[in-house]
Design an enzyme around this catalytic site. Structure first.
Site: not given
Ligand SMILES: *Cc1c(COP(=O)(O)O)cnc(C)c1O
Length: 394
Positions: A240, A209, A181
């Site tokens: 997301k 992502h 990210s």
């Molecule tokens: C955002 C993210 C998470 C966490 O996701 P949530 O559903 O908000 O807990 C886990 N792994 C990665 C790679 C992320 O980018």
């Protein structure tokens, strides 16, 4: 007696003195390409709303209808009385979307990762992790008793070394983010799959992502690399691109999913996902498939922004992901740039040490299918103006 106050105050002061204090900016309305704050409106270029589906009218409609048909909450974990027909429908819909055998829902991807490794690995096994993997993978791995190996970021020789060193283990499991990210770079899944097959290792990809918008039809990084049938387990989020509320899942080999239902602690000991989120999640996947132009727009907006910013003279690493890091280097200048952008109505955030290495400070822009061309071009114009003011461009 509460005698720890001084220590906590001191720690807070240290965070502030180091320039690491995180301010939370308040938005007073829904998430979107344009957001409203107390200071007025801003064009938003820092959300994970990659498809513009957070607060999309059809998603809101689904969530509202779920309140009427299935209520607000279940007050139960799944195996007692917290499983509704729509939970099973969403799990099947995700499996169909990703072409996997089965899927299990969690209240977040953080929980999906927290409950995975401990359930399927024991002390006689090995887990092999990219050094830049997400915090939730690191924490999930910490909870399991398998022997831990860490390879340098996307370094295939180093991954090979770990696999060879772990050759005596009962099970070898490689885990990677599909997309990292801070840089927007994709894991080299074609090469990783080949190595996993050569060394008989399981592969887990956290595609948080990527699910919904990477790959030709939005199936994520496995689709991008054409390895959909070679990834054993995918974890991802509904928080997301897929509506943006909350919720996560693990999808893949059906025996693994069955084991998780029996033994995964965040699944067994935490409440079921709220019906409104579940119903909206089904609608999100239907919308992605029914209107493929949304995925295409995410990709064409990204290409337009990346090309124009490169031509303007900014230092951005090449790639395909809507995460576009504008590399500045110097921490203070990065924060100054973010501040100037915000003052001009472009909502972006600067990232500096310790989130990224010292001297590699950057502004992380995130492009969405929800942006129209005018908004993208306006942001490019403001970036160029501010870049010149700060002497970043020739
Ligand atoms: C955002 C993210 C998470 C966490 O996701 P949530 O559903 O908000 O807990 C886990 N792994 C990665 C790679 C992320 O980018």
């Amino acid at each position: 007696m509460y005698s720890e106050r001084e220590r906590f105050v001191e720690e807070l002061q240290q965070i502030e003195d180091a320039g690491l204090w995180k301010q939370e900016r308040q938005i007073t309305g829904p998430q979107g390409a344009v957001v409203t704050t107390a200071d007025g409106q801003a064009l938003n270029f820092c959300s994970n709303n990659y498809l513009g589906l957070s607060s999309h009218p059809e998603i809101l409609e689904s969530a509202k209808s779920a309140l009427d048909s299935h209520g607000f909450g279940l007050s139960s974990v799944r195996f007692i009385c917290g499983t509704q027909d729509i939970h099973k429908q969403l799990e099947q819909r995700i499996s169909r979307f990703l072409s996997t055998e089965d899927t299990i829902l969690y209240t977040s991807c953080f929980d999906a990762n927290g409950g995975l490794f401990e359930t399927i690995l024991g002390p006689e096994d090995a887990v092999i992790s990219d050094e830049l993997n997400h915090a939730s993978i690191i924490d999930g791995v910490r909870l399991c008793k398998a022997k831990r190996f860490r390879y340098s970021h996307s370094d295939m020789d180093d991954l090979q070394r770990c696999l060879t060193e772990a050759s005596e283990a009962r099970t070898r499991l490689v885990v990677t983010d599909g997309v990292f990210s801070m840089h927007g770079d994709l894991a080299l899944l074609d090469e990783i799959c080949a190595l996993c097959e050569e060394h008989r290792a399981l592969l887990v990809v956290d595609d948080s992502h990527a699910t919904g918008f990477i790959g030709k039809t939005g199936r994520g990084t496995p689709e991008h690399f054409d390895v959909q049938d070679r990834v054993d387990i995918i974890t991802s989020t509904l928080g997301k691109a897929l509506g943006g509320a909350s919720g996560g899942f693990t999808s893949g080999r059906k025996e693994v999913i069955s084991l998780l239902r029996q033994r995964s602690r965040p699944y067994l000991f935490s409440n079921t996902v709220a019906p409104a989120i579940v119903m909206a999640g089904i609608r999100v996947l239907d919308l992605i498939d029914a209107e493929p132009d949304r995925v295409e727009r995410s990709q064409s907006n990204t290409a337009r922004f990346r090309q124009a910013m490169t031509e303007a003279g900014f230092d951005i690493t090449s790639g395909v992901h809507p995460i576009v890091p504008i590399m500045i280097g110097d921490e203070r200048r990065t924060m100054e740039m973010a501040q100037k952008m915000n003052q001009k109505g472009i909502f972006v955030v600067g990232f500096s040490y310790p989130v990224v290495p010292k001297g590699q400070a950057r502004i992380r822009v995130q492009i969405s299918a929800g942006h129209d061309l005018e908004q993208i071009d306006h942001a490019i114009g403001v970036f160029t103006e501010v870049g010149k003011e700060l002497g970043l461009l020739g």
